[in-house]
Design an enzyme around this catalytic site. Structure first.
Site, mmCIF file in Angstrom:
data_model
loop_
_atom_site.group_PDB
_atom_site.id
_atom_site.type_symbol
_atom_site.label_atom_id
_atom_site.label_comp_id
_atom_site.label_asym_id
_atom_site.label_seq_id
_atom_site.Cartn_x
_atom_site.Cartn_y
_atom_site.Cartn_z
ATOM 1 N N ARG A 88 33.289 121.043 24.622
ATOM 2 C CA ARG A 88 33.877 122.347 24.864
ATOM 3 C C ARG A 88 35.378 122.407 24.856
ATOM 4 N NH1 ARG A 88 30.645 125.734 27.144
ATOM 5 N NH2 ARG A 88 29.688 124.384 28.672
ATOM 6 N N TYR A 89 36.096 121.531 25.463
ATOM 7 C CA TYR A 89 37.384 121.344 25.638
ATOM 8 C C TYR A 89 38.141 120.469 24.721
ATOM 9 C CZ TYR A 89 36.169 124.026 30.071
ATOM 10 O OH TYR A 89 35.600 124.828 31.049
ATOM 11 N N ARG A 92 38.056 116.342 26.454
ATOM 12 C CA ARG A 92 37.054 116.065 27.457
ATOM 13 C C ARG A 92 35.709 116.450 26.835
ATOM 14 N NH1 ARG A 92 39.757 119.902 29.469
ATOM 15 N NH2 ARG A 92 39.088 121.461 31.095
ATOM 16 N N CYS A 101 16.273 114.276 38.420
ATOM 17 C CA CYS A 101 16.922 114.176 39.464
ATOM 18 C C CYS A 101 16.112 113.677 40.706
ATOM 19 C CB CYS A 101 17.558 115.785 39.626
ATOM 20 S SG CYS A 101 18.507 116.276 38.394
ATOM 21 N N CYS A 105 16.852 121.225 42.008
ATOM 22 C CA CYS A 105 17.269 122.675 42.306
ATOM 23 C C CYS A 105 16.640 123.804 41.610
ATOM 24 C CB CYS A 105 18.906 122.534 42.248
ATOM 25 S SG CYS A 105 19.570 120.806 43.022
ATOM 26 N N CYS A 108 19.192 125.346 39.209
ATOM 27 C CA CYS A 108 19.751 124.482 38.121
ATOM 28 C C CYS A 108 20.141 125.439 36.783
ATOM 29 C CB CYS A 108 19.153 123.213 37.691
ATOM 30 S SG CYS A 108 19.776 122.286 36.580
ATOM 31 N N ARG A 110 20.549 123.894 34.066
ATOM 32 C CA ARG A 110 19.974 123.235 32.822
ATOM 33 C C ARG A 110 18.380 123.162 33.392
ATOM 34 N NH1 ARG A 110 24.087 118.993 33.338
ATOM 35 N NH2 ARG A 110 25.831 120.273 32.231
ATOM 36 N N ASP A 268 25.692 130.100 37.529
ATOM 37 C CA ASP A 268 25.356 130.465 36.327
ATOM 38 C C ASP A 268 24.505 131.528 36.009
ATOM 39 O OD1 ASP A 268 27.613 128.981 35.374
ATOM 40 O OD2 ASP A 268 26.541 127.052 35.303
ATOM 41 N N ASP A 305 32.020 130.019 34.896
ATOM 42 C CA ASP A 305 31.656 129.234 33.676
ATOM 43 C C ASP A 305 31.215 130.402 32.777
ATOM 44 O OD1 ASP A 305 31.757 127.139 31.969
ATOM 45 O OD2 ASP A 305 30.704 125.809 33.526
ATOM 46 N N LYS A 312 35.250 127.242 31.931
ATOM 47 C CA LYS A 312 35.505 127.628 33.270
ATOM 48 C C LYS A 312 36.753 128.592 33.422
ATOM 49 C CE LYS A 312 33.120 123.370 34.918
ATOM 50 N NZ LYS A 312 32.891 122.884 33.472
HETATM 51 C C1 LIG Z 1 32.708 121.599 33.272
HETATM 52 C C2 LIG Z 1 32.803 120.828 31.980
HETATM 53 C C3 LIG Z 1 33.785 119.891 31.877
HETATM 54 C C4 LIG Z 1 34.841 119.515 32.866
HETATM 55 O O1 LIG Z 1 35.640 120.600 33.238
HETATM 56 P P1 LIG Z 1 37.017 120.219 34.312
HETATM 57 O O2 LIG Z 1 37.522 121.484 34.641
HETATM 58 O O3 LIG Z 1 37.785 119.296 33.393
HETATM 59 O O4 LIG Z 1 36.154 119.467 35.595
HETATM 60 C C5 LIG Z 1 33.989 119.267 30.611
HETATM 61 N N1 LIG Z 1 33.066 119.465 29.534
HETATM 62 C C6 LIG Z 1 31.997 120.671 29.941
HETATM 63 C C7 LIG Z 1 31.148 121.049 28.941
HETATM 64 C C8 LIG Z 1 31.980 121.099 31.141
HETATM 65 O O5 LIG Z 1 31.039 122.094 31.448
#
Ligand SMILES: *Cc1c(COP(=O)(O)O)cnc(C)c1O
Length: 345
Positions: A88-89, A92, A101, A105, A108, A110, A268, A305, A312
């Site tokens: 998504r980012y 990362r 798990c 929860c 959850c 998911r 969420d 989110d 986020k």
């Molecule tokens: C939460 C999340 C992250 C990590 O987000 P940070 O703000 O860096 O902790 C990375 N990828 C996805 C898809 C996420 O949902």
């Protein structure tokens, strides 16, 4: 030891129905749609019916009557180039490495797929690692699931070795509720393995002060002593932790077991969880109760989110309450007002 505890988990509708006088037919319906598991350690934290621990793990009929939530609230599937990996980012990725798990929860996000063994496979993990190797911009890998720490020690070691061998991956993070819901899993053997892969961060997940026990403190101590920085994701949940004083107490207790609050999430909008949703104002009130009233280390980022995969976004109460010429009027935590100059350029 932890495997024995896990094997004694409550998973069948009749067990939980008898225990808490629930309607068996309804419970069967809920559990056939969203699996249940409550291990004896976490079950033992319940003091009475409907308390904050009970609400997090005991099936509720509203899970199957909810029409408001979305099946995949964060649009993870659409942002998934290979099964089990969400990109998504820019720098990362999130990689799912386990489908199960220690306790499921009820809130959850998911919920749609957790507990379903086809969610993750050895093949999907390998493909995810290949994707990371092929994408040089990925410098941060977040392992999630399910709970990654329910894998066997040698599986965890295998995954960490493969990811650590990728040169452009700088940091690895593990998202796990184990220190809270099955702290006995944090063995000396496990920490010996994990400490070989620094920088490795643990994001754990506590939601209520009742979850901070001598066992969870021991688990966190082992992790911290192995040099693993501990952060916490907390989810804001109606009827569980939506009182400012409760949240402040949780954040303070987390610091005392060497866990640094990281995120406080607005719940969420997942299907089957609407009975946990809170008004946005709640989160802001909680942040106001923490800021200035207690150590700044207690302060998580309050974040949403965004549905649809927007990622986020942090929310902050505004402390700027007005402006006079080139002076800002700013309110402190006690509600006292001060003037502060806005300097040009
Ligand atoms: C939460 C999340 C992250 C990590 O987000 P940070 O703000 O860096 O902790 C990375 N990828 C996805 C898809 C996420 O949902």
């Amino acid at each position: 030891m932890w495997k024995k505890i896990l094997s004694e988990s409550i998973t069948r509708p009749e067990e939980v129905s008898v225990l808490y006088g629930l309607d068996m037919k309804t419970t069967e319906k809920i559990v056939s749609r969203y699996p249940m598991r409550i291990n004896p350690y976490y079950l033992g934290l319940i003091k009475e019916k409907d308390d904050p621990i009970y609400r997090q793990c005991i099936p509720d009929p509203r899970e199957i009557s909810d029409q408001r939530g979305h099946v995949d609230p964060l649009n993870e599937e659409a942002l998934s180039p290979v099964r089990g990996l969400t990109h998504r980012y820019p720098d990362r990725v999130l990689l799912l490495v386990s489908s199960i798990c220690p306790t499921y929860c009820r809130f959850c996000n998911r919920k749609r797929k957790v507990g379903n063994l086809s969610m993750v496979s050895e093949d999907s993990i390998k493909q995810g690692i290949d994707y990371i190797r092929d994408h040089r911009q990925v410098r941060d890998v977040l392992l999630s699931g399910g709970d990654p720490l329910l894998l066997e020690d040698d599986e965890i070691q295998w995954i960490l070795e493969r990811i650590r061998s990728i040169e452009h991956v700088e940091i690895i993070r593990i998202g796990t509720r184990v220190p809270c819901t099955l702290p006995q899993r944090i063995t000396e053997d496990l920490t010996r393995i994990m400490k070989k892969f620094h920088p490795l961060y643990i994001h754990t997940h506590f939601n209520h002060p009742m979850e901070v026990t001598s066992q969870s403190a021991l688990a966190c101590r082992r992790l911290a002593d192995a040099g693993l920085p501990l952060g916490c994701h907390t989810v804001l949940l109606k009827g569980v932790n939506d009182e400012p004083a409760t949240m402040k107490s949780l954040m303070q207790k987390l610091l005392s077991i060497r866990v640094r609050p990281y995120y406080l999430f607005q719940a969420d909008l997942a299907r089957g969880t609407s009975h946990f949703w809170t008004n946005m104002k709640k989160g802001l009130d909680i942040i106001k109760e923490i800021q200035g009233h207690t150590s700044g280390l207690c302060m998580p980022h309050f974040a949403v989110d965004l549905p649809g995969g927007g990622g986020k976004v942090p929310f902050l109460p505004s402390y700027i309450v007005g402006k006079e010429k080139n002076l800002l009027i700013i309110e402190n935590y006690r509600g006292e007002r001060f003037r502060y100059p806005v300097y040009e350029g």
